[in-house]
Design an enzyme around this catalytic site. Sequence first.
Site, PDB file in Angstrom:
ATOM      1  N   ASP A 203       6.446  15.700   3.245  1.00 19.82           N
ATOM      2  CA  ASP A 203       5.187  15.582   3.989  1.00 19.82           C
ATOM      3  C   ASP A 203       5.554  15.344   5.452  1.00 19.82           C
ATOM      4  OD1 ASP A 203       2.253  13.388   3.868  1.00 19.82           O
ATOM      5  OD2 ASP A 203       2.970  14.827   5.353  1.00 19.82           O
TER       6      ASP A 203
ATOM      7  N   LYS B  39      -1.404  17.555  12.469  1.00 21.79           N
ATOM      8  CA  LYS B  39      -1.224  16.945  13.797  1.00 21.79           C
ATOM      9  C   LYS B  39      -0.696  17.919  14.845  1.00 21.79           C
ATOM     10  CE  LYS B  39      -0.684  12.552  11.393  1.00 21.79           C
ATOM     11  NZ  LYS B  39      -1.835  11.743  11.725  1.00 21.79           N
TER      12      LYS B  39
ATOM     13  N   TYR C  69       1.639   7.659   2.855  1.00 21.20           N
ATOM     14  CA  TYR C  69       0.262   8.144   2.894  1.00 21.20           C
ATOM     15  C   TYR C  69       0.303   9.652   3.058  1.00 21.20           C
ATOM     16  CZ  TYR C  69      -4.583   8.777   4.527  1.00 21.20           C
ATOM     17  OH  TYR C  69      -5.891   9.185   4.668  1.00 21.20           O
TER      18      TYR C  69
HETATM   19  P1  KE4 Z   1      -5.154  14.088   7.824  1.00 20.42           P
HETATM   20  O1  KE4 Z   1      -5.929  14.512   6.606  1.00 20.42           O
HETATM   21  O2  KE4 Z   1      -5.625  12.734   8.336  1.00 20.42           O
HETATM   22  O3  KE4 Z   1      -5.085  15.164   8.917  1.00 20.42           O
HETATM   23  O4  KE4 Z   1      -3.606  13.922   7.414  1.00 20.42           O
HETATM   24  C1  KE4 Z   1      -3.300  13.054   6.354  1.00 20.42           C
HETATM   25  C2  KE4 Z   1      -1.861  12.611   6.474  1.00 20.42           C
HETATM   26  C3  KE4 Z   1      -0.914  13.176   5.641  1.00 20.42           C
HETATM   27  N1  KE4 Z   1       0.389  12.823   5.721  1.00 20.42           N
HETATM   28  C4  KE4 Z   1       0.813  11.910   6.633  1.00 20.42           C
HETATM   29  C5  KE4 Z   1       2.262  11.558   6.697  1.00 20.42           C
HETATM   30  C6  KE4 Z   1      -0.116  11.308   7.513  1.00 20.42           C
HETATM   31  O5  KE4 Z   1       0.316  10.386   8.411  1.00 20.42           O
HETATM   32  C7  KE4 Z   1      -1.473  11.670   7.442  1.00 20.42           C
HETATM   33  C8  KE4 Z   1      -2.521  11.055   8.356  1.00 20.42           C
HETATM   34  N2  KE4 Z   1      -2.070  10.026   9.220  1.00 20.42           N
HETATM   35  C9  KE4 Z   1      -3.055   9.028   9.584  1.00 20.42           C
HETATM   36  C10 KE4 Z   1      -2.354   8.009  10.489  1.00 20.42           C
HETATM   37  N3  KE4 Z   1      -1.437   7.209   9.796  1.00 20.42           N
HETATM   38  C11 KE4 Z   1      -4.262   9.620  10.211  1.00 20.42           C
HETATM   39  C12 KE4 Z   1      -5.179   8.644  10.897  1.00 20.42           C
HETATM   40  C13 KE4 Z   1      -6.469   8.475  10.156  1.00 20.42           C
HETATM   41  O6  KE4 Z   1      -6.441   8.348   8.916  1.00 20.42           O
HETATM   42  O7  KE4 Z   1      -7.506   8.471  10.851  1.00 20.42           O
END
Ligand code: KE4
Length: 428
Positions: A239, A267, A144
């Site tokens: 990533d 994060k 993701y």
């Molecule tokens: P954000 O746009 O949510 O800040 O980051 C996206 C993203 C990109 N790359 C990786 C490896 C990630 O894990 C994420 C976001 N992680 C999720 C949890 N698995 C965020 C939680 C959510 O979607 O509310």
Amino acid sequence: MQYQRSSKLFAEAEKVIPGGVNSPVRAFKGVGGTPIFVKSAKGAYLFDEDGNKLIDYINSWGPMILGHAHEPVIKAITERAKLGTSFGMPTELETKIAELAVSMVPNIDKIRFVNSGTEACMSAIRLARGYTKRDKIIKFAGCYHGHSDSFLIQAGSGASTFGIPNSPGVTQGTAKDTLLAHYNNLDSVRELFENNKNEIAAIIVEPVAGNMGCIPPQKGFLEGLRSLCDDNGALFIFDEVMTGFRLAKGGVQELYAVKADIVCFGKVIGGGLPVGAFAARNEIMNYLAPLGPVYQAGTLSGNPLAMAAGLAMLSELNVHASIFERLDEKTAYLENGIRKVLTQNGVVFTINRVGSMISVHFNETPVVDFETAKGGDNEMFKKFFHGLLNEGVYIAPSAYETWFITDALSYADLDFTIKAIDKVSKTL
Ligand code: KE4
């Protein structure tokens, strides 16, 4: 434990916010029940609207590596806020955190700050396409990279919970440029390069996967992807939104000594405020506007409050690098404790862990990719989740997530958690 107030607040939220949440994975669709509304948090603990105290193993999905409301971060934010919250003009603060990040992470000369991990990965892909003048990208099923169109093709995390292989709204035109490979399977990548000669701009990978549970790269996987990128003139994008500043000071590039061309962050780098970033060596980053032709922008990018929080967080991690070792030790202690009690109670399980990222899977076989991750007993996971919640332990409300360990956890907290898992696993 009772959750009446959370239920009431959720009913109110559903009237004015789609699904009552601002991010789908919070909606508990993966485990059933209604989401917990948080009132406050401190250190390793969440305090919900019903007065329950929960040991937090999500930590806002990663940022709270030093614990909630960490004093130096709070102080930095409150002090900075008195000077104004946003200018839309450069500040020295942005240079300070950029200099620090560049000094901590290998193989990067410049970094561009944005407001989320999604924005970081989306911009990194655009930069790679602009730099290589190629359109296609390779991503891995179950990984993701945020919710921008190019990535919502067999994405992990919340998209898996919703079983959305390709989200509606993503055009065929976009989807055709995203090629899907399988994690820990170099042949699946090799084949894509053979069938799309000179058309692939980049591979983007979670170098330690965290969105199908935690899945470590098998020996030679990252090195193999590096060589395939070099042999085919494609860029290698790590990533590190989850792993950056969590698994090592320099992230996975340092941990596994594999060089990425572009690295994405989120994060931890924001200390709990909305920050994403992407970084690379000069010859790539200088392609970005206003220097180069690849456009990317943001009103609140480099926001002073967010930079202050991120700078406080990175400064502490930079000075006290022993934190990473301590996190690894605490998570290893937790892993051993969980293994012991689940085995004693005859539960069929597997645990994946890298440093302070860990996940428990109710699978008979090792979990090495999206297919095997999907083979877990989801009904058992739901019982596991709610049983632990009832004992005051909050883990990810989905089998497709990793747990994030915070340095604020004491060994007493870990023992409490292991005891709770022992009790709950007797009922599975
Ligand atoms: P954000 O746009 O949510 O800040 O980051 C996206 C993203 C990109 N790359 C990786 C490896 C990630 O894990 C994420 C976001 N992680 C999720 C949890 N698995 C965020 C939680 C959510 O979607 O509310």
